[in-house]
Design a protein around this motif. Structure first.
Motif, mmCIF file in Angstrom:
data_model
loop_
_atom_site.group_PDB
_atom_site.id
_atom_site.type_symbol
_atom_site.label_atom_id
_atom_site.label_comp_id
_atom_site.label_asym_id
_atom_site.label_seq_id
_atom_site.Cartn_x
_atom_site.Cartn_y
_atom_site.Cartn_z
ATOM 1 N N GLY A 234 -1.725 -2.475 -11.298
ATOM 2 C CA GLY A 234 -2.548 -1.801 -12.159
ATOM 3 C C GLY A 234 -2.330 -1.723 -13.521
ATOM 4 O O GLY A 234 -1.912 -2.497 -14.201
ATOM 5 N N GLN A 235 -3.099 -0.706 -14.270
ATOM 6 C CA GLN A 235 -2.841 -0.782 -15.646
ATOM 7 C C GLN A 235 -1.657 -0.064 -15.969
ATOM 8 O O GLN A 235 -1.304 1.029 -15.113
ATOM 9 C CB GLN A 235 -4.028 0.356 -16.148
ATOM 10 C CG GLN A 235 -5.431 -0.633 -16.465
ATOM 11 C CD GLN A 235 -6.616 0.125 -17.086
ATOM 12 O OE1 GLN A 235 -6.967 1.364 -16.824
ATOM 13 N NE2 GLN A 235 -7.080 -0.308 -18.075
ATOM 14 N N GLU B 65 -3.292 -7.114 -16.638
ATOM 15 C CA GLU B 65 -2.834 -6.379 -15.259
ATOM 16 C C GLU B 65 -1.325 -6.423 -15.030
ATOM 17 O O GLU B 65 -0.748 -7.539 -15.091
ATOM 18 C CB GLU B 65 -3.557 -6.989 -14.161
ATOM 19 C CG GLU B 65 -3.262 -6.306 -12.866
ATOM 20 C CD GLU B 65 -4.205 -7.185 -11.715
ATOM 21 O OE1 GLU B 65 -5.238 -6.199 -11.219
ATOM 22 O OE2 GLU B 65 -3.805 -8.281 -11.544
ATOM 23 N N ASP C 117 0.875 -1.075 -0.021
ATOM 24 C CA ASP C 117 -0.102 -0.021 -0.047
ATOM 25 C C ASP C 117 0.916 1.185 -0.054
ATOM 26 O O ASP C 117 1.628 1.804 1.076
ATOM 27 C CB ASP C 117 -1.075 0.188 1.487
ATOM 28 C CG ASP C 117 -1.771 1.198 1.175
ATOM 29 O OD1 ASP C 117 -1.922 2.048 0.174
ATOM 30 O OD2 ASP C 117 -2.511 1.268 2.439
ATOM 31 N N LEU D 99 -1.928 3.172 -13.170
ATOM 32 C CA LEU D 99 -3.031 3.428 -12.571
ATOM 33 C C LEU D 99 -3.894 2.313 -11.818
ATOM 34 O O LEU D 99 -3.974 1.193 -12.312
ATOM 35 C CB LEU D 99 -4.192 4.122 -13.673
ATOM 36 C CG LEU D 99 -3.313 4.997 -14.517
ATOM 37 C CD1 LEU D 99 -4.355 5.356 -15.727
ATOM 38 C CD2 LEU D 99 -2.972 6.485 -13.827
ATOM 39 N N SER D 100 -4.284 2.564 -10.572
ATOM 40 C CA SER D 100 -5.140 1.796 -10.041
ATOM 41 C C SER D 100 -6.641 2.646 -9.726
ATOM 42 O O SER D 100 -6.729 3.300 -10.437
ATOM 43 C CB SER D 100 -4.573 1.401 -8.571
ATOM 44 O OG SER D 100 -4.708 2.464 -7.657
ATOM 45 N N GLU D 101 -7.409 1.908 -8.858
ATOM 46 C CA GLU D 101 -8.657 2.603 -8.788
ATOM 47 C C GLU D 101 -8.674 3.982 -8.377
ATOM 48 O O GLU D 101 -9.351 5.056 -8.928
ATOM 49 C CB GLU D 101 -9.480 1.869 -7.972
ATOM 50 C CG GLU D 101 -9.930 0.276 -8.313
ATOM 51 C CD GLU D 101 -10.885 -0.198 -7.402
ATOM 52 O OE1 GLU D 101 -11.100 0.404 -6.596
ATOM 53 O OE2 GLU D 101 -11.195 -1.507 -7.718
ATOM 54 N N ASP D 102 -7.732 4.410 -7.322
ATOM 55 C CA ASP D 102 -7.870 5.849 -6.860
ATOM 56 C C ASP D 102 -6.201 6.396 -6.677
ATOM 57 O O ASP D 102 -6.099 7.454 -6.157
ATOM 58 C CB ASP D 102 -8.441 5.947 -5.578
ATOM 59 C CG ASP D 102 -7.885 4.991 -4.466
ATOM 60 O OD1 ASP D 102 -7.041 4.146 -4.937
ATOM 61 O OD2 ASP D 102 -8.144 4.987 -3.431
ATOM 62 N N THR D 103 -5.394 5.523 -7.308
ATOM 63 C CA THR D 103 -3.864 5.879 -7.159
ATOM 64 C C THR D 103 -3.181 6.163 -8.404
ATOM 65 O O THR D 103 -3.617 5.067 -9.324
ATOM 66 C CB THR D 103 -3.103 4.993 -6.222
ATOM 67 O OG1 THR D 103 -4.302 4.998 -4.925
ATOM 68 C CG2 THR D 103 -1.983 5.523 -6.002
ATOM 69 N N SER D 104 -2.158 6.723 -8.803
ATOM 70 C CA SER D 104 -1.498 6.729 -9.746
ATOM 71 C C SER D 104 -0.086 6.903 -9.306
ATOM 72 O O SER D 104 0.534 7.819 -8.425
ATOM 73 C CB SER D 104 -1.842 7.929 -10.627
ATOM 74 O OG SER D 104 -0.974 8.121 -11.825
#
Length: 292
Positions: free
Chosen positions: A110-111, A221, A96, A188-193
């Protein structure tokens, strides 16, 4: 992660392996240093014959033969996996980034977006490119509030605004031609870059092939393991005295040249560097899992 690697139905597809930094960490994990060569030898011994009595003497006629097989292994691709196991076993890999600290090793999933800025380095001085960029200037000029001005004053204001925009563009184009154009990735994840630059020598394959095949967004992924080294920043941030990062950096530099270099660094970041509100990482490994 380490357990998954050991299963027979799963392997890692590496896109990026920073062998130099991994060797640096591995040298600290192992008392003998970084593994550069691996040799495995297997030998077999066979014995035949026996004793023969000659008069009073006893002659040993047995023969011994030893055969061996030596295999040389290149640990180049074993070292990243060993590093993952060692770092995981020591609890060094954080999952995290928001709760991690600067300097820690972080796993981010992430992407993956890939930007080869080097493809643009020779394009800024091309007339057609400058023409396309300048085409957006009238729109910027039309955004000026001239409702309280006469028609003549509005024309003067529009001309001044366009000239100012042209001067700013000339400065930008001149700066872009001398700034470093590196291979960049953004995850990029859902809410983080997360944003990073890559060294060409550690990319598996060629970045140009990836761009021609995928464009900017690589399918699937992806995982990045790297050193978390930069907090998100706000380009509009000002101190209570109204000072920005460039002013503070110039003061800390203490010299004219240092101050100019400090301001240049801020300009480079804002133009072609890490976007605001993104974390910064120095990647060690970028990979995805391939399973049966």
């Amino acid at each position: 992660m380490a357990e998954g690697r050991k299963t027979e139905d799963s392997v890692y597809d590496f896109l990026y392996v920073d062998t130099r930094r991994i060797a640096q960490f591995s040298s600290q994990f192992n008392q003998y240093g970084h593994l550069t060569n691996l040799t495995r030898s297997v030998s077999e011994t066979s014995t035949g014959g026996g004793d023969i009595n000659v008069v009073a003497a006893r002659v040993n006629k047995s023969a011994s033969e030893q055969t061996g097989q030596v295999r040389q292994f290149d640990p180049k691709w074993l070292n990243p996996l060993t590093f993952l196991d060692d770092a995981e076993r020591r609890g060094l890999i954080k999952r995290d980034i928001k709760s991690s600290e600067i300097g820690q090793i972080v796993l981010f999933t992430g992407q993956l977006l890939l930007f080869d800025a080097g493809m643009m380095k020779g394009a800024w001085d091309k007339p057609i490119v400058q023409k396309m960029i300048r085409a957006g200037i009238p729109a910027a000029a039309s955004g000026v509030d001239t409702s309280g001005l006469s028609r003549h004053d509005r024309r003067i204001r529009a001309k001044e605004t366009k000239e100012s925009a042209n001067n700013e563009l000339d400065f930008t184009m001149s700066m872009l031609s001398i700034l470093p154009h590196m291979l960049q990735v953004r995850m990029l994840s859902e809410d983080t870059s997360v944003w990073s630059t890559l060294e060409d020598e550690f990319v598996i394959g060629r970045s140009s092939d990836l761009v021609l095949k995928h464009g900017s967004l690589l399918s699937g992924e992806w995982n990045m393991i790297g050193i978390y080294d930069a907090l998100p920043y706000d380009a509009a941030y000002r101190t209570e005295e109204g000072r920005e990062d460039a002013d503070i950096a110039a003061d800390v530099a203490g010299t004219v040249i240092g101050g100019m270099a400090a301001r240049m660094g801020i300009i480079a970041r804002n133009m072609i560097g890490r976007p605001e509100h993104t974390y910064g990482m120095t990647p060690l490994l970028i990979f995805r899992e391939v399973s049966s």
